[in-house]
Scaffold this motif. Structure first.
Motif, PDB file in Angstrom:
ATOM      1  N   LEU A 148       0.738  -1.302   0.120  1.00 48.35           N
ATOM      2  CA  LEU A 148       0.074  -0.060   0.148  1.00 48.35           C
ATOM      3  C   LEU A 148       0.889   1.245   0.003  1.00 48.35           C
ATOM      4  CD1 LEU A 148      -2.714  -0.899   2.450  1.00 48.35           C
ATOM      5  CD2 LEU A 148      -2.920  -0.933   0.140  1.00 48.35           C
ATOM      6  N   PHE A 149       2.046   1.085   0.313  1.00 53.15           N
ATOM      7  CA  PHE A 149       2.756   2.451   0.666  1.00 53.15           C
ATOM      8  C   PHE A 149       4.099   2.293  -0.241  1.00 53.15           C
ATOM      9  CE2 PHE A 149       0.594   2.483   4.411  1.00 53.15           C
ATOM     10  CZ  PHE A 149       0.244   3.714   4.697  1.00 53.15           C
ATOM     11  N   SER A 150       4.346   3.468  -0.987  1.00 51.57           N
ATOM     12  CA  SER A 150       5.521   3.428  -1.952  1.00 51.57           C
ATOM     13  C   SER A 150       6.800   3.310  -1.001  1.00 51.57           C
ATOM     14  CB  SER A 150       5.629   4.551  -2.599  1.00 51.57           C
ATOM     15  OG  SER A 150       5.712   5.792  -1.649  1.00 51.57           O
ATOM     16  N   GLU A 151       7.961   2.837  -1.820  1.00 49.60           N
ATOM     17  CA  GLU A 151       9.124   2.589  -1.218  1.00 49.60           C
ATOM     18  C   GLU A 151       9.580   3.936  -0.374  1.00 49.60           C
ATOM     19  OE1 GLU A 151      13.775   1.450  -2.449  1.00 49.60           O
ATOM     20  OE2 GLU A 151      11.960   0.834  -3.639  1.00 49.60           O
ATOM     21  N   GLN A 152       8.950   5.100  -0.729  1.00 50.60           N
ATOM     22  CA  GLN A 152       9.603   6.383  -0.209  1.00 50.60           C
ATOM     23  C   GLN A 152       9.095   6.664   1.097  1.00 50.60           C
ATOM     24  OE1 GLN A 152       8.826   6.212  -3.577  1.00 50.60           O
ATOM     25  NE2 GLN A 152      11.151   6.228  -4.236  1.00 50.60           N
ATOM     26  N   ARG A 153       7.851   5.907   1.393  1.00 51.61           N
ATOM     27  CA  ARG A 153       6.955   6.354   2.539  1.00 51.61           C
ATOM     28  C   ARG A 153       6.689   4.905   3.460  1.00 51.61           C
ATOM     29  NH1 ARG A 153       1.491   7.761   0.717  1.00 51.61           N
ATOM     30  NH2 ARG A 153       1.117   8.364   3.143  1.00 51.61           N
ATOM     31  N   ARG A 154       7.423   3.901   2.927  1.00 54.71           N
ATOM     32  CA  ARG A 154       7.202   2.567   3.764  1.00 54.71           C
ATOM     33  C   ARG A 154       7.856   2.660   5.025  1.00 54.71           C
ATOM     34  NH1 ARG A 154       8.950  -1.423  -0.467  1.00 54.71           N
ATOM     35  NH2 ARG A 154       6.820  -0.894  -1.594  1.00 54.71           N
ATOM     36  N   GLY A 155       9.231   3.078   5.035  1.00 59.52           N
ATOM     37  CA  GLY A 155       9.663   3.065   6.372  1.00 59.52           C
ATOM     38  C   GLY A 155       8.914   3.650   7.420  1.00 59.52           C
ATOM     39  N   ALA A 156       8.143   4.994   7.028  1.00 58.96           N
ATOM     40  CA  ALA A 156       7.461   5.635   8.230  1.00 58.96           C
ATOM     41  C   ALA A 156       6.258   4.732   8.423  1.00 58.96           C
ATOM     42  CB  ALA A 156       6.626   7.030   7.620  1.00 58.96           C
ATOM     43  N   ALA A 157       5.616   4.039   7.688  1.00 57.04           N
ATOM     44  CA  ALA A 157       4.397   3.285   7.563  1.00 57.04           C
ATOM     45  C   ALA A 157       4.619   2.027   8.549  1.00 57.04           C
ATOM     46  CB  ALA A 157       3.763   2.610   6.303  1.00 57.04           C
ATOM     47  N   MET A 158       5.858   1.504   8.571  1.00 61.02           N
ATOM     48  CA  MET A 158       6.279   0.285   9.174  1.00 61.02           C
ATOM     49  C   MET A 158       6.503   0.781  10.708  1.00 61.02           C
ATOM     50  SD  MET A 158       6.309  -2.312   7.272  1.00 61.02           S
ATOM     51  CE  MET A 158       6.536  -2.828   5.683  1.00 61.02           C
ATOM     52  N   GLY A 159       7.352   1.900  10.667  1.00 56.53           N
ATOM     53  CA  GLY A 159       7.489   2.575  12.195  1.00 56.53           C
ATOM     54  C   GLY A 159       6.472   2.767  12.914  1.00 56.53           C
ATOM     55  N   LEU A 160       5.436   3.337  12.067  1.00 55.63           N
ATOM     56  CA  LEU A 160       4.101   3.661  12.913  1.00 55.63           C
ATOM     57  C   LEU A 160       3.330   2.543  13.358  1.00 55.63           C
ATOM     58  CD1 LEU A 160       2.854   6.818  11.066  1.00 55.63           C
ATOM     59  CD2 LEU A 160       3.864   6.765  13.289  1.00 55.63           C
ATOM     60  N   PHE A 161       3.285   1.425  12.774  1.00 54.27           N
ATOM     61  CA  PHE A 161       2.755   0.177  12.877  1.00 54.27           C
ATOM     62  C   PHE A 161       3.442  -0.372  14.168  1.00 54.27           C
ATOM     63  CE2 PHE A 161       2.975  -4.328  12.200  1.00 54.27           C
ATOM     64  CZ  PHE A 161       1.766  -4.599  12.648  1.00 54.27           C
ATOM     65  N   PHE A 162       4.996  -0.664  14.146  1.00 53.65           N
ATOM     66  CA  PHE A 162       5.557  -1.191  15.242  1.00 53.65           C
ATOM     67  C   PHE A 162       5.424  -0.292  16.621  1.00 53.65           C
ATOM     68  CE2 PHE A 162       7.117  -3.876  11.865  1.00 53.65           C
ATOM     69  CZ  PHE A 162       6.874  -4.904  12.460  1.00 53.65           C
ATOM     70  N   MET A 163       4.925   0.693  16.541  1.00 55.57           N
ATOM     71  CA  MET A 163       4.831   1.657  17.776  1.00 55.57           C
ATOM     72  C   MET A 163       3.710   0.719  18.687  1.00 55.57           C
ATOM     73  SD  MET A 163       4.177   5.432  16.487  1.00 55.57           S
ATOM     74  CE  MET A 163       2.970   5.957  18.078  1.00 55.57           C
ATOM     75  N   GLY A 164       2.942  -0.160  18.225  1.00 52.51           N
ATOM     76  CA  GLY A 164       1.987  -0.933  18.807  1.00 52.51           C
ATOM     77  C   GLY A 164       2.924  -1.778  19.998  1.00 52.51           C
ATOM     78  N   ILE A 165       4.172  -2.183  19.605  1.00 51.02           N
ATOM     79  CA  ILE A 165       4.782  -2.954  20.743  1.00 51.02           C
ATOM     80  C   ILE A 165       5.100  -2.210  21.951  1.00 51.02           C
ATOM     81  CG2 ILE A 165       6.927  -3.885  21.258  1.00 51.02           C
ATOM     82  CD1 ILE A 165       7.333  -4.526  18.076  1.00 51.02           C
ATOM     83  N   PRO A 166       5.639  -0.989  22.075  1.00 46.18           N
ATOM     84  CA  PRO A 166       6.064  -0.023  23.280  1.00 46.18           C
ATOM     85  C   PRO A 166       4.659   0.447  23.770  1.00 46.18           C
ATOM     86  CG  PRO A 166       6.776   1.275  21.555  1.00 46.18           C
ATOM     87  CD  PRO A 166       6.339  -0.071  20.930  1.00 46.18           C
ATOM     88  N   LEU A 167       3.521   0.895  23.073  1.00 46.71           N
ATOM     89  CA  LEU A 167       2.346   1.166  23.492  1.00 46.71           C
ATOM     90  C   LEU A 167       1.635   0.145  24.306  1.00 46.71           C
ATOM     91  CD1 LEU A 167       1.218   3.525  20.597  1.00 46.71           C
ATOM     92  CD2 LEU A 167       2.063   4.439  23.050  1.00 46.71           C
ATOM     93  N   GLY A 168       1.591  -1.113  23.546  1.00 47.80           N
ATOM     94  CA  GLY A 168       1.063  -1.990  24.156  1.00 47.80           C
ATOM     95  C   GLY A 168       1.281  -2.762  25.538  1.00 47.80           C
ATOM     96  N   ILE A 169       2.656  -2.584  25.543  1.00 54.35           N
ATOM     97  CA  ILE A 169       3.577  -2.946  26.715  1.00 54.35           C
ATOM     98  C   ILE A 169       3.018  -2.061  27.797  1.00 54.35           C
ATOM     99  CG2 ILE A 169       5.861  -3.253  27.941  1.00 54.35           C
ATOM    100  CD1 ILE A 169       6.806  -4.312  25.491  1.00 54.35           C
TER     101      ILE A 169
END
Length: 425
Positions: free
Chosen positions: A126-147
């Protein structure tokens, strides 16, 4: 598939689901004293619940669920996972003994194993290579927020209503999310073989071949596993601070939890967003950015082991340790997606999760504990300090493998360009 026309909404939904997954995953830790007392568990049984049961189930099932996500509807794979882990979270609240809790937690882990492989592949599409890192990083915010939220929930709602009711409520919320998610259509049956994965065994064998035959991918996964040794150190951080640095046990747990929540979340967000901006300026792309992040954090993490506990550098180093492993998720998952054929992205992600859980989180934590016990028996002064410094050094060595991945990836792109150049007579 009209729902794919709004990638930000999909990202937000996946973040919420990821947050719920880590709340359910860590709720056992938040209620550890009450659950141990009510189920009459030994420390060994509790350790088995939070360690071996989870790693064995999550690690193996992540790869299996990845093959399903590469072959079938990713939304329905995620929905099935949410439904399984939520129903078993509800069952966890009804457990009356150790054996029942083992079965419930085993399937909680199995269900949660579906989320990351499918979500990473979906976000990569869904996200281009230029925006993919930001999308992945925001998704993985679920780890510290969930803890963080799991402990906050245990101390607020759980303190009033008890651990069983909290598990019931979380299970019901998850089921309510899974049902509409299953209605999102993603028909992948008509895709070409280049866009759709194979059956389980052929897919796994194909992934093992591509990992073995693609140096950049192998180096990236190795670096990812090594950097997760930071989490093996985390398991002993409170013990080290109390026994060898003389800090107060009552206050340090809250302080660690708060700093981990804040700087882990910051790491996931900043690492993901900055990687998209900086990686395009670096010759090795996202892999070079990951090596740079490790090199920046390394001296601060090592200084933390030696400086006085009241000094600013002590807390800066502690926060760097919380920041680093989450900061590499966005660029790391982006790099893996960029190096992997479209029809293998979920399976490769599942393979990476398997390697992380087995080697870094399970074996790594056990080895740290065994080494500490050995040095204690040998009469070594500050045994944990030496072991944790060695663990930090291994985690920091991930920078070398990220740099090698960047170099191999750069070389692979150059060969690809040479192969497409027209032959002159």
């Amino acid at each position: 598939m009209y729902w794919k026309k709004s990638p930000p909404a999909i990202l937000a939904s996946l973040l919420v689901i990821h947050l719920l997954a880590h709340i359910d995953r860590n709720m056992l830790l938040g209620f550890s004293p009450q659950i141990i007392k009510d189920l009459v568990l030994s420390n060994a049984q509790y350790g088995f619940l939070v360690g071996a049961v989870w790693v064995l189930s999550f690690g193996v099932m992540a790869m299996f669920m990845g093959t399903l996500a590469d072959r079938f509807s990713r939304t329905r794979v995620i929905a099935a996972g949410v439904l399984i882990w939520s129903a078993c979270t509800l069952a966890s609240g009804h457990a009356q003994n150790f054996e029942q809790m083992v079965v419930a937690r085993f399937f909680v882990a199995s269900g949660e194993a579906a989320l990351v492989p499918a979500a990473v592949a979906l976000l990569a599409e869904l996200f281009s290579e230029q925006r993919r890192g930001a999308a992945m990083g925001l998704f993985f915010m679920g780890i510290p927020l969930g803890i963080g939220c799991s402990f906050l929930l245990a101390g607020s709602f759980g303190a009033t209503h008890g651990w069983r009711t909290t598990f019931y409520v979380l299970g019901i919320v998850g089921v309510a999310i899974a049902l509409p998610l299953a209605l999102l259509k993603e028909d992948r049956s008509r895709l070409s073989p280049q866009e759709r994965g194979a059956a389980f065994l052929p897919q796994v064998l194909a992934v093992l071949r591509i990992v073995r035959g693609t140096p950049a991918l192998g180096f990236m996964i190795t670096g990812f596993v090594l950097v997760h040794l930071v989490f093996a150190s985390f398991a002993f951080t409170q013990l080290w601070l109390v026994n060898e640095r003389g800090m107060n046990a009552a206050g340090i747990a809250t302080r660690i939890g708060t700093l981990q929540l804040v700087f882990g979340t910051l790491g996931a967000a900043v690492g993901g967003v900055m990687s998209d901006r900086v990686a395009r300026k670096l010759r090795g792309g996202h892999a070079s950015f990951m090596a740079l992040i490790v090199v920046i954090c390394a001296p601060l993490m090592l200084a933390y082991r030696f400086t006085p506990t009241g000094s600013p550098l002590f807390y800066i180093g502690m926060c760097a340790g919380f920041f680093l492993p989450l900061a590499v998720y966005g660029p790391g998952m982006t790099a893996l997606a960029n190096m992997t054929p479209q029809n293998m992205r979920s399976t490769v992600t599942g393979f990476t999760m398997l390697a992380i859980n087995v080697f870094a989180l399970a074996i790594g934590a056990v080895v740290v504990g065994m080494a500490a016990d050995y040095f204690i028996k040998a009469g070594v002064t500050a045994p944990l300090t030496g072991v944790l410094i060695a663990t930090d050094a291994l985690a920091i060595s991930s920078a070398l493998f990220f740099a090698l991945a960047a170099r191999a990836s750069r070389r692979q792109r150059m060969l690809a360009l040479e192969n497409v150049q027209p032959v002159r007579s």
